[in-house]
Design an enzyme around this catalytic site. Structure first.
Site, short mmCIF file in Angstrom:
data_model
loop_
_atom_site.label_atom_id
_atom_site.label_comp_id
_atom_site.label_asym_id
_atom_site.label_seq_id
_atom_site.Cartn_x
_atom_site.Cartn_y
_atom_site.Cartn_z
N GLY A 199 0.84 -1.20 0.00
CA GLY A 199 0.00 0.00 0.00
C GLY A 199 0.87 1.25 0.00
O GLY A 199 1.95 1.26 -0.59
N GLU A 221 5.60 -3.21 0.83
CA GLU A 221 5.62 -3.08 -0.64
C GLU A 221 4.88 -1.79 -0.97
O GLU A 221 3.65 -1.76 -0.94
CB GLU A 221 4.91 -4.29 -1.28
CG GLU A 221 5.63 -5.62 -1.06
CD GLU A 221 6.85 -5.79 -1.97
OE1 GLU A 221 6.94 -5.06 -2.98
OE2 GLU A 221 7.71 -6.63 -1.67
N CYS A 255 1.34 -0.14 -9.23
CA CYS A 255 2.44 0.42 -8.43
C CYS A 255 3.71 0.63 -9.25
O CYS A 255 4.46 1.56 -8.99
CB CYS A 255 2.73 -0.47 -7.24
SG CYS A 255 3.09 -2.17 -7.70
#
Ligand code: NAD
Length: 445
Positions: A199, A221, A255
């Protein structure tokens, strides 16, 4: 073998009771044998294949994901990870003998992998299935009991995980706790043996502070602004096509998506044209009609993203519709490095292109900012590749193709600095979810 009983708890609500139950189960030793681990992984494979329609419907409800993209980036991704793990697990778990100093001989020394215990996986909304299941593959392969906390911002996928995981996996050792901040906060009051969080950096600090109370190790992460460098001499048509494919996947909510482009030397103008053409080729004249093009997760993110369009020149895109949370694939030029779009992770379908005079300026631009999760470059120059490898720091470095490095299961996936700590995928997940234990054995004789 898949469990078909409908009696397993759909979701667990009392965090203390859940963790106590899993801890008691772990203490029996049942999760440790290779056979249990492989059975869990195979059951997860059965879940993903038997329930793929249900899962695709949930992903469409949460993020408007089209069936092909959702299958490829969520279900197939998790299947690849688990198949690779099943194929190599015996080898990854094999104790490794190491050489001994002369003075200790005769004796034996080896390195073994111990499961940690009860681990917590906290997943985000953007790939709500695979970012819950890929860490879970590692946790189970390493012989742990696990609690999965899916993202409340992807409620249909969260509900599907809560319904299905305890039915297919061993419900004595795997639990799903649904919920938002209150439920996650309550979970974080429990003692875990590892916390794996995917997140943003703000919540990561809350996770790490909570973990510190019990000296629980964490994997974080996170995200950030992943740059793409484009050098003169790179084939701009190929470059643009690959940037567009990586950037607008999941409507930019990835991401490792390229966040912005640094166009080196005189490449900016021609690259902008190629990017516009590549968007048309990928999504047609009206991307809102392309069923594979996703939607923004919620109104808050939609308003944040449309607010970023106020500065710069729109090369292509810009169209948006709040009712359906549609934001067209957008390329922005003439963007100041100080513009709002350059101050935060974009995490949406907006791609600013910034001109820089040369490679030195591009490297300085990257190094003046937080260490990114990924750094991408399009160049034909081995010297440039060597300089980027030497002079920059990022979670990953990829030449000629954004995003795809995370599909290579033997490559570690993780960030550095503000983009995270720790890594997983393939054998790196076994490292993350095991204790690497030293064993020395000296005969008494
Ligand atoms: P999110 O809002 O879904 O949050 C992630 C998790 O944190 C959720 O399960 C949520 O319930 C929990 N959470 C939220 N607030 C909390 C609080 N106050 N206390 C405890 N838990 C809380 O997802 P997000 O953070 O918006 O995700 C987007 C970010 O994640 C981006 O920065 C993106 O780059 C990053 N990301 C990183 C990776 C990676 O693999 N490195 C993958 C996907 C997303």
């Amino acid at each position: 073998m898949a469990r078909t009983t409908e009696t397993a708890a759909a979701t667990d609500t009392d965090p203390a009771a859940v963790v106590a139950r899993l801890r008691a189960e772990f203490a029996t030793g049942r999760t440790k044998p290779l056979d249990w681990r492989l059975r869990q992984l195979r059951a997860l494979r059965t879940l993903l294949t038997e329930r793929s329609e249900e899962l695709l419907a949930a992903l469409h409800a949460d993020l408007g994901k089209g069936p092909k993209e959702a299958y490829r980036t969520e279900i197939a991704f998790a299947l690849n990870e688990l198949d690779h793990t099943v194929a190599h697990l015996t080898e990854w778990l094999r104790p490794r003998a190491v050489a001994l100093p002369e003075a200790l001989r005769p004796a034996e020394a080896r390195v073994v992998r111990d499961p940690l215990g009860v681990v917590l996986v906290i997943a985000p909304w953007n790939y709500p299935l695979q970012l819950a299941l890929t860490p879970l593959v590692g946790a189970l392969a390493a012989g742990n009991a696990a609690v999965v906390k899916p993202s409340e911002l992807a409620p249909a996928t969260s509900a599907a995980l809560a319904r299905l995981l305890p039915r297919y996996l061993d419900p004595r050792a795997v639990a799903v706790v649904e919920g938002a901040v209150a439920e996650t906060t309550a979970l974080l009051e429990q003692r875990f043996d590892h916390i794996f969080y995917t997140g943003n950096g703000t919540v990561a600090r809350i996770i790490m502070a909570a973990a510190a109370r019990n000296l629980t190790p964490v994997t974080l992460e996170l995200g950030g602004k992943s740059p793409v460098l484009v050098e003169p001499g790179a084939d701009l048509a190929v470059t643009a096509e690959r940037i567009v494919r990586g950037k607008f996947l999941n409507a930019g909510q990835t991401c490792v998506a390229p966040d912005y482009v640094l166009a080196i030397g005189d490449t900016a103008a021609a690259l902008e044209e190629h990017l516009a053409a590549a968007v048309r080729a990928a999504y047609g004249e009206d991307p809102s009609a392309d069923e594979e093009y996703g939607r923004i997760v919620n109104d808050r993110h939609f308003d944040r993203l449309t607010g970023l369009l106020d500065e710069g020149r729109v090369v292509t895109g810009g169209a948006h519709d709040r009712a359906t949370r549609y934001l067209a694939p957008t390329v922005l030029a003439d963007v100041s490095p100080d513009a709002p779009v350059m101050r935060e992770e974009i995490f949406g379908p907006i791609l600013p292109v910034i001109g820089v005079p040369d490679l030195d300026a591009a490297i300085a631009f990257v190094n003046e900012r937080d260490k990114p999760l990924a750094l991408y470059a399009f160049t034909e120059s081995p010297a440039t590749k060597a300089r980027l490898a030497e002079e920059t720091s990022s979670g990953a470095l990829a030449f000629g193709l954004p995003v795809a490095h995370l599909t290579v299961p033997d490559l570690p996936f993780g960030g550095v600095g503000e983009s995270g700590m720790g890594r997983y995928h393939g054998p790196y997940s076994i490292d993350t979810f095991s204790h690497t234990k030293a064993v020395l054995d000296k005969p008494l004789g």
